[in-house]
Structure formats: structure tokens, C-alpha cells
Design an enzyme around this catalytic site. Sequence first.
Site, PDB file in Angstrom:
ATOM      1  N   HIS A  45     -48.453   5.807  18.304  1.00 49.29           N
ATOM      2  CA  HIS A  45     -48.025   4.481  17.840  1.00 49.29           C
ATOM      3  C   HIS A  45     -47.905   3.521  19.025  1.00 49.29           C
ATOM      4  O   HIS A  45     -48.373   2.379  18.958  1.00 49.29           O
ATOM      5  CB  HIS A  45     -46.644   4.548  17.166  1.00 49.29           C
ATOM      6  CG  HIS A  45     -46.605   5.274  15.876  1.00 49.29           C
ATOM      7  ND1 HIS A  45     -45.690   6.277  15.623  1.00 49.29           N
ATOM      8  CD2 HIS A  45     -47.328   5.148  14.736  1.00 49.29           C
ATOM      9  CE1 HIS A  45     -45.857   6.730  14.397  1.00 49.29           C
ATOM     10  NE2 HIS A  45     -46.863   6.064  13.835  1.00 49.29           N
ATOM     11  N   ARG A  79     -56.970   7.642  13.640  1.00 54.37           N
ATOM     12  CA  ARG A  79     -57.046   8.831  14.477  1.00 54.37           C
ATOM     13  C   ARG A  79     -58.261   9.680  14.136  1.00 54.37           C
ATOM     14  O   ARG A  79     -58.861  10.287  15.008  1.00 54.37           O
ATOM     15  CB  ARG A  79     -55.781   9.695  14.312  1.00 54.37           C
ATOM     16  CG  ARG A  79     -54.528   9.061  14.848  1.00 54.37           C
ATOM     17  CD  ARG A  79     -53.287   9.872  14.512  1.00 54.37           C
ATOM     18  NE  ARG A  79     -53.155   9.957  13.059  1.00 54.37           N
ATOM     19  CZ  ARG A  79     -52.866  11.057  12.371  1.00 54.37           C
ATOM     20  NH1 ARG A  79     -52.644  12.185  12.987  1.00 54.37           N
ATOM     21  NH2 ARG A  79     -52.780  11.028  11.063  1.00 54.37           N
ATOM     22  N   LYS A 130     -39.541   8.424  -0.945  1.00 55.45           N
ATOM     23  CA  LYS A 130     -39.893   9.371   0.101  1.00 55.45           C
ATOM     24  C   LYS A 130     -38.638   9.783   0.871  1.00 55.45           C
ATOM     25  O   LYS A 130     -37.819   8.943   1.237  1.00 55.45           O
ATOM     26  CB  LYS A 130     -40.883   8.684   1.053  1.00 55.45           C
ATOM     27  CG  LYS A 130     -41.907   9.578   1.664  1.00 55.45           C
ATOM     28  CD  LYS A 130     -42.887   8.718   2.462  1.00 55.45           C
ATOM     29  CE  LYS A 130     -43.933   9.553   3.117  1.00 55.45           C
ATOM     30  NZ  LYS A 130     -44.824   8.757   3.946  1.00 55.45           N
ATOM     31  N   SER A 137     -46.671  11.569  12.970  1.00 60.03           N
ATOM     32  CA  SER A 137     -45.231  11.669  12.721  1.00 60.03           C
ATOM     33  C   SER A 137     -44.912  12.894  11.876  1.00 60.03           C
ATOM     34  O   SER A 137     -43.883  13.548  12.079  1.00 60.03           O
ATOM     35  CB  SER A 137     -44.723  10.405  12.018  1.00 60.03           C
ATOM     36  OG  SER A 137     -44.765   9.305  12.882  1.00 60.03           O
TER      37      SER A 137
END
Length: 158
Positions: free
Chosen positions: A17, A90, A41, A128
Site C-alpha cells: 500500500h 499485484r 465484513k 492484507s
Amino acid sequence: MKIALFPGSFDPVTKAHVDIVKRSVGLFDKLYIGIGVNSSKQSFLSIEQRQEMLRAVFEMEPKIHIIAYEGLTVDFCKSINANYMIRGIRTVSDFEYEKAIAQMNHALAPDIESIFIVSKPGYSSISSTIVREVLKHNGDVSQFIPKEALEHLKANRA
């Protein structure tokens, strides 16, 4: 004024990040790091902890502003006058996922442009989700998260 939003969960913030932010900040007059709040979540860190960590990491950069938001990201962009949305890529699967979101966002708000920043190869495996798993099992995450975030985690877990 060129204003951008880099949205994400940042649960926790990773070196990947940070790399995306550092490579983006020079392109804009103001860069918001938006912590998306998803009530459905289960988060590892509270919104407040994530804000504190991000502020510690970017405290020396006056163009960066840390803020939490709920709802559609394009609506939040409009509320802060951001015409650009930064997304980190990514992997190929990230690209496919982000492309679909960018196309939907463009349909909802054609004046907001999505900009993809490709991760440096050394950061492509850091997510993460993986870092959270390592943290949950008391593993060493020092190579994956910025030292300011690591110090913050240690202080809050002691």
C-alpha cells in the site's frame, strides 16, 4: 486542483500500500486514503486503529489525508471532489477484478477516472489478508508492514 482517492480496507496497511501511495502522491495536488467501512465484513483492526496507523505512516506528507467512508466509492469521490481513483494491481487476477470495478464505476460516474498502479515485483505477494493471518497466529509481519504500523500494532497489543 487534481484530487485522487486511494480506497481500501488497509486492515492492516502493508508495504505494498505504501509503495502505491508514494508512487501516486506526486501526480496529484491532494491524495485521500479512504478506509472503506464495510459493516458486513469482520475487521481485524478498528477503523480508528487503521486511521491512526495510516496517519503515523504518512504524517510527513502534507498532500495525504486519511479518512473513513461508507457507501459507494464513486459517491465518496464526488463528496471530496476527487476525479481520480487509484487502484493497486499485484496480479492478473487483481487486474480482472479491478477492471470490472472500474468499468462499473465509470458507468456510475463517467467523470471519475480509475488509474491502475502496478505493484513492484517484490510486493506482489503481500496482501492484507495474508498479513492478517500471520498476525492472528502471532507470526512476524515486520517484512510486510511499514515500521510505523508495526510499532502501532505492538503498542496496541501489549
